[in-house]
Design a protein around this motif. Structure first.
Motif, PDB file in Angstrom:
ATOM      1  N   LEU A 155      -3.977  -4.604   3.361  1.00 18.40           N
ATOM      2  CA  LEU A 155      -4.030  -3.872   4.624  1.00 18.40           C
ATOM      3  C   LEU A 155      -2.610  -3.626   5.105  1.00 18.40           C
ATOM      4  N   SER A 156      -2.327  -2.401   5.536  1.00 21.47           N
ATOM      5  CA  SER A 156      -1.002  -2.085   6.044  1.00 21.47           C
ATOM      6  C   SER A 156      -1.091  -0.856   6.937  1.00 21.47           C
ATOM      7  N   GLY A 157      -0.031  -0.620   7.684  1.00 19.10           N
ATOM      8  CA  GLY A 157       0.024   0.548   8.557  1.00 19.10           C
ATOM      9  C   GLY A 157       0.930   0.306   9.737  1.00 19.10           C
ATOM     10  N   GLY A 158       1.059   1.320  10.572  1.00 21.39           N
ATOM     11  CA  GLY A 158       1.907   1.190  11.741  1.00 21.39           C
ATOM     12  C   GLY A 158       2.252   2.536  12.330  1.00 21.39           C
ATOM     13  N   PRO A 159       3.123   2.561  13.326  1.00 21.52           N
ATOM     14  CA  PRO A 159       3.516   3.816  13.967  1.00 21.52           C
ATOM     15  C   PRO A 159       4.425   4.639  13.067  1.00 21.52           C
ATOM     16  N   GLY A 193       9.097  -5.666  -2.969  1.00 23.61           N
ATOM     17  CA  GLY A 193       8.941  -4.526  -3.862  1.00 23.61           C
ATOM     18  C   GLY A 193       9.247  -3.231  -3.145  1.00 23.61           C
ATOM     19  N   GLY A 194       9.650  -2.230  -3.908  1.00 26.78           N
ATOM     20  CA  GLY A 194       9.961  -0.943  -3.310  1.00 26.78           C
ATOM     21  C   GLY A 194      10.007   0.171  -4.333  1.00 26.78           C
ATOM     22  N   ASN A 195       9.986   1.399  -3.845  1.00 25.13           N
ATOM     23  CA  ASN A 195      10.020   2.600  -4.672  1.00 25.13           C
ATOM     24  C   ASN A 195      11.040   3.581  -4.130  1.00 25.13           C
ATOM     25  N   LEU A 196      11.548   4.404  -5.035  1.00 27.96           N
ATOM     26  CA  LEU A 196      12.354   5.560  -4.673  1.00 27.96           C
ATOM     27  C   LEU A 196      11.803   6.727  -5.483  1.00 27.96           C
ATOM     28  N   LYS A 197      11.279   7.739  -4.791  1.00 38.11           N
ATOM     29  CA  LYS A 197      10.565   8.834  -5.441  1.00 38.11           C
ATOM     30  C   LYS A 197      11.272  10.158  -5.194  1.00 38.11           C
ATOM     31  N   PHE A 198      11.474  10.924  -6.277  1.00 36.52           N
ATOM     32  CA  PHE A 198      12.065  12.256  -6.205  1.00 36.52           C
ATOM     33  C   PHE A 198      11.010  13.267  -6.640  1.00 36.52           C
ATOM     34  N   SER A 227      10.362   3.491  -0.074  1.00 33.57           N
ATOM     35  CA  SER A 227       9.506   2.482   0.556  1.00 33.57           C
ATOM     36  C   SER A 227       9.968   1.104   0.120  1.00 33.57           C
ATOM     37  N   ILE A 228       9.745   0.121   0.986  1.00 30.30           N
ATOM     38  CA  ILE A 228      10.083  -1.263   0.673  1.00 30.30           C
ATOM     39  C   ILE A 228       9.155  -2.189   1.452  1.00 30.30           C
ATOM     40  N   GLY A 229       8.753  -3.274   0.823  1.00 30.09           N
ATOM     41  CA  GLY A 229       7.872  -4.235   1.473  1.00 30.09           C
ATOM     42  C   GLY A 229       8.244  -5.658   1.117  1.00 30.09           C
ATOM     43  N   LEU A 235       0.793  -1.218   0.000  1.00 28.80           N
ATOM     44  CA  LEU A 235       0.000   0.000   0.000  1.00 28.80           C
ATOM     45  C   LEU A 235       0.829   1.273   0.000  1.00 28.80           C
ATOM     46  N   PHE A 236       2.105   1.189   0.336  1.00 34.59           N
ATOM     47  CA  PHE A 236       2.955   2.365   0.324  1.00 34.59           C
ATOM     48  C   PHE A 236       3.964   2.322  -0.816  1.00 34.59           C
ATOM     49  N   SER A 237       3.862   1.318  -1.682  1.00 30.28           N
ATOM     50  CA  SER A 237       4.714   1.200  -2.859  1.00 30.28           C
ATOM     51  C   SER A 237       3.854   0.922  -4.076  1.00 30.28           C
ATOM     52  N   VAL A 238       4.150   1.579  -5.177  1.00 32.87           N
ATOM     53  CA  VAL A 238       3.448   1.375  -6.439  1.00 32.87           C
ATOM     54  C   VAL A 238       4.118   0.247  -7.206  1.00 32.87           C
TER      55      VAL A 238
END
Length: 279
Positions: free
Chosen positions: A236-240, A159-164, A180-182, A40-43
């Motif tokens: 579903l994802s999330g956390g502190p 999977g992961g992303n690096l966004k500029f 982000s990475i998952g 959910l935090f990586s495209v």
């Protein structure tokens, strides 16, 4: 004897008819683990073996954070993702956020990503580069580039992303860095579970006056269920949210997955349901 032969012929005809229909059916449905958006935090990108078009609806609840679905409260997103052919993936979304003060705000984003390594088959490694633009909740426009990386297998995925990102506002950083990475492992059937981590405004590690309040980190569980031969998939994802660094600049309303509200730690929980339209 004749009745037995006739029965066998009928069964054979029915079986061949069903088998002939299975390929077209399976092409428009998800195979096991073939989720439209596993993290959910990586495209992620689509391939010729994955759904060509999907529509997803997601919701986010957060405290002391400001994310792409709103500020500090409940937010909603509607997204469309499609495979354009030749390893190109299009993603567009619109957000509506409801803050705790009762106000509402909207944001929009669109991007195109192309896989330059892999991208023809679902399993294996994929690396892509994309370009996009957005308008955040404070009506500030921005352009961005995204690097995507993923590896899929029948039993696990990463999977992961690096966004500029470059925002067109004087009070924003020259370039914002978001990563982000998952990782997920197949637990049973089409159910995958793992962990996802997000780092935002990472330039705060070396810039004391980072414009969005400092570097922020999120770490939490990641779940995905994409049943076989179903047009639906669920995530579903999330956390502190932890603030690794703090700057003297208050957080803005830039489009951020975990965001910042002042200098306090918070949390974010996100859920998504995706529907595969098919070819």
């Amino acid at each position: 004897m004749k009745k037995s032969i006739l029965t066998l012929l009928i069964i054979a005809l029915i079986s061949s008819s069903v088998m002939a229909q299975l390929p077209s059916f399976s092409k428009s449905m998800n195979a096991v683990g073939n989720a439209a958006q596993p993290f959910l935090f990586s495209v992620n990108t689509f391939t010729s073996e994955t759904p060509f078009v999907s529509i997803s609806a997601s919701g986010n609840y957060a405290e002391r954070t400001a994310g792409p679905f709103g500020y500090d409260g409940v937010d909603q997103q509607l997204a469309v993702k499609g495979y354009l052919g030749n390893r190109f993936t299009l993603l567009a979304n619109a957000d509506l956020g409801f803050s705790r003060t009762g106000s509402t705000a909207s944001a929009q984003q669109a991007e195109v990503i192309r896989d330059f390594v892999g991208g023809k088959s679902f399993y294996g490694a994929r690396f892509g580069v994309g370009l996009g633009a957005n308008r955040d909740f404070s009506s500030v426009g921005a352009v961005f580039s995204r690097i995507t990386a993923a590896f899929e297998s029948p039993t696990w995925r990463i999977g992961g992303n690096l966004k500029f990102e470059k925002a067109f506002a004087k009070d924003r950083d020259g370039i914002d860095l978001i990563s982000s990475i998952g990782y997920q492992h197949r637990i049973a059937g089409a159910f995958f579970a793992g962990i996802e981590a997000v780092g935002e405004d990472l330039e705060g590690f070396w810039e004391t006056d980072e414009a969005e309040g400092g570097a922020k980190l999120l770490l939490g569980p990641s779940l995905n269920y994409a049943p076989m031969y179903s047009r639906f998939s669920f995530s579903l994802s999330g956390g502190p949210v932890f603030y690794a660094t703090h700057s003297t600049v208050l957080g803005s309303e830039a489009i951020r997955d975990i965001g910042t509200a002042g200098t306090q730690n918070g949390y974010s929980i996100r859920a998504m349901v995706a529907f595969n339209i098919g070819r």
